[in-house]
Design a protein around this motif. Structure first.
Motif, mmCIF file in Angstrom:
data_model
loop_
_atom_site.group_PDB
_atom_site.id
_atom_site.type_symbol
_atom_site.label_atom_id
_atom_site.label_comp_id
_atom_site.label_asym_id
_atom_site.label_seq_id
_atom_site.Cartn_x
_atom_site.Cartn_y
_atom_site.Cartn_z
ATOM 1 N N LYS A 99 2.894 6.079 -3.096
ATOM 2 C CA LYS A 99 4.110 7.073 -3.274
ATOM 3 C C LYS A 99 4.087 7.023 -4.888
ATOM 4 O O LYS A 99 4.669 7.897 -5.446
ATOM 5 N N GLN A 100 3.307 6.137 -5.605
ATOM 6 C CA GLN A 100 3.218 6.153 -7.149
ATOM 7 C C GLN A 100 2.104 7.114 -7.321
ATOM 8 O O GLN A 100 2.219 7.802 -8.239
ATOM 9 N N VAL A 101 0.909 6.781 -6.786
ATOM 10 C CA VAL A 101 -0.287 7.711 -7.086
ATOM 11 C C VAL A 101 -0.245 9.153 -6.448
ATOM 12 O O VAL A 101 -0.813 10.149 -6.861
ATOM 13 N N ALA A 102 0.408 9.500 -5.276
ATOM 14 C CA ALA A 102 0.719 10.576 -4.599
ATOM 15 C C ALA A 102 1.944 10.712 -3.879
ATOM 16 O O ALA A 102 2.006 10.878 -2.697
ATOM 17 N N PRO A 103 2.923 11.044 -4.814
ATOM 18 C CA PRO A 103 4.120 10.983 -4.046
ATOM 19 C C PRO A 103 4.684 12.095 -3.103
ATOM 20 O O PRO A 103 5.448 12.169 -2.155
ATOM 21 N N ALA A 150 4.820 -5.546 -8.979
ATOM 22 C CA ALA A 150 3.833 -5.390 -7.664
ATOM 23 C C ALA A 150 2.561 -6.121 -7.883
ATOM 24 O O ALA A 150 2.284 -6.525 -7.038
ATOM 25 N N ARG A 151 2.304 -6.476 -9.175
ATOM 26 C CA ARG A 151 1.201 -7.156 -9.453
ATOM 27 C C ARG A 151 1.384 -8.675 -9.230
ATOM 28 O O ARG A 151 0.385 -9.295 -8.528
ATOM 29 N N GLU A 152 2.575 -9.339 -9.240
ATOM 30 C CA GLU A 152 2.937 -10.618 -8.880
ATOM 31 C C GLU A 152 2.900 -10.649 -7.360
ATOM 32 O O GLU A 152 2.476 -11.786 -6.882
ATOM 33 N N ARG A 153 3.388 -9.441 -6.618
ATOM 34 C CA ARG A 153 3.441 -9.824 -5.177
ATOM 35 C C ARG A 153 2.067 -9.653 -4.744
ATOM 36 O O ARG A 153 1.501 -10.588 -4.038
ATOM 37 N N GLU A 154 1.147 -9.099 -5.322
ATOM 38 C CA GLU A 154 -0.198 -9.033 -5.032
ATOM 39 C C GLU A 154 -0.756 -10.315 -5.295
ATOM 40 O O GLU A 154 -1.510 -11.025 -4.310
ATOM 41 N N VAL A 155 -0.723 -10.951 -6.222
ATOM 42 C CA VAL A 155 -1.154 -12.315 -6.569
ATOM 43 C C VAL A 155 -0.395 -13.358 -5.608
ATOM 44 O O VAL A 155 -1.196 -14.202 -5.186
ATOM 45 N N ALA A 170 0.883 -1.264 0.134
ATOM 46 C CA ALA A 170 0.016 -0.061 0.183
ATOM 47 C C ALA A 170 0.956 1.205 0.030
ATOM 48 O O ALA A 170 0.474 2.286 -0.932
ATOM 49 N N THR A 171 2.035 1.290 0.880
ATOM 50 C CA THR A 171 2.924 2.326 0.873
ATOM 51 C C THR A 171 3.491 2.614 -0.616
ATOM 52 O O THR A 171 3.612 3.953 -1.152
ATOM 53 N N ARG A 172 3.870 1.526 -1.049
ATOM 54 C CA ARG A 172 4.492 1.682 -2.367
ATOM 55 C C ARG A 172 3.473 2.258 -3.673
ATOM 56 O O ARG A 172 4.038 3.067 -4.265
ATOM 57 N N ALA A 231 12.178 0.534 1.789
ATOM 58 C CA ALA A 231 12.268 0.416 0.338
ATOM 59 C C ALA A 231 11.114 0.618 -0.466
ATOM 60 O O ALA A 231 11.197 1.279 -1.678
ATOM 61 N N ALA A 232 9.609 0.612 0.111
ATOM 62 C CA ALA A 232 8.602 0.839 -0.905
ATOM 63 C C ALA A 232 8.298 2.345 -0.444
ATOM 64 O O ALA A 232 7.358 2.701 -1.395
ATOM 65 N N GLY A 233 9.201 2.912 0.170
ATOM 66 C CA GLY A 233 8.946 4.441 0.152
ATOM 67 C C GLY A 233 8.298 5.117 1.311
ATOM 68 O O GLY A 233 8.286 6.369 1.507
ATOM 69 N N ALA A 234 8.367 4.289 2.415
ATOM 70 C CA ALA A 234 7.997 4.879 3.891
ATOM 71 C C ALA A 234 8.914 5.869 4.228
ATOM 72 O O ALA A 234 10.233 5.920 4.065
#
Length: 192
Positions: free
Chosen positions: A53-57, A133-138, A48-50, A78-81
């Protein structure tokens, strides 16, 4: 958390039930800071953090969790926190953490070593870092026992796409069945 923050000049603009909700609220409400838990249904706090950071940096993310280990800290950073603290911190420490990330600083709560986190980031595969990201989600959904149809419905994709992701994940990680995928996800902290 709401009670702790109500004392100060802090406006709470929303509360999300899960990672997907947090992403949508960060995108639409554009808060100064998101307080993010790591353990959430649907989508964990790291992913969710990653995505936030993509949609609202411009949105700062402070992870508040019970997980006190360098691996989880490193994954979140690493995800942007922008910061990482344990939920057990008191009011003054929470406000210090929020103020630090608002000021553009990286905040690590008491007992967390920047050097250890840096070493972990430099020497780790970050729990399947080669996965998209999609593969991690799956992978997370497979590990939680979801079937291909459920995953397709949850993610709004075709079953064939889920099957393709599953195949790629297995190839990248050199795993051969759902049980191995679940064990991998648990070992790497992708699910709890």
């Amino acid at each position: 958390m709401v009670a702790l923050l109500a004392v100060d000049d802090v406006s709470i603009v929303g509360e999300a039930e899960d990672g997907k909700g947090a992403i949508e609220m960060a995108r639409t409400l554009s808060p100064d800071v998101v307080l993010m838990d790591l353990s959430m249904p649907e989508l964990d706090g790291v992913e969710a953090t990653r995505r936030i950071k993509q949609v609202a940096p411009q949105v700062r993310v402070l992870v508040l969790t019970v997980a006190n280990c360098e691996r989880r800290v490193a994954e979140a950073l690493a995800a942007g926190a922008d910061g990482y603290a344990l939920k057990k911190l008191g009011h003054a420490e929470l406000m210090a953490a929020i103020n630090a990330v608002c000021a553009g600083k990286t905040y690590l709560g008491p007992g967390l070593s920047e050097d250890l986190v840096k070493e972990y980031l430099e020497g780790s595969d970050m729990g399947g870092g080669s996965l998209t990201a999609r593969e991690r989600e799956v992978l997370q959904l497979i590990a939680r026992g979801h079937k291909n149809r459920e995953i397709a419905d949850d993610l709004g994709i075709a079953i064939k796409t889920v099957e393709t992701h599953r195949t790629k994940i297995m190839q990248k990680l050199d795993l051969h069945n759902s049980a191995e995928l679940a064990a991998y996800a648990i070992r790497r902290g992708l699910i709890e």
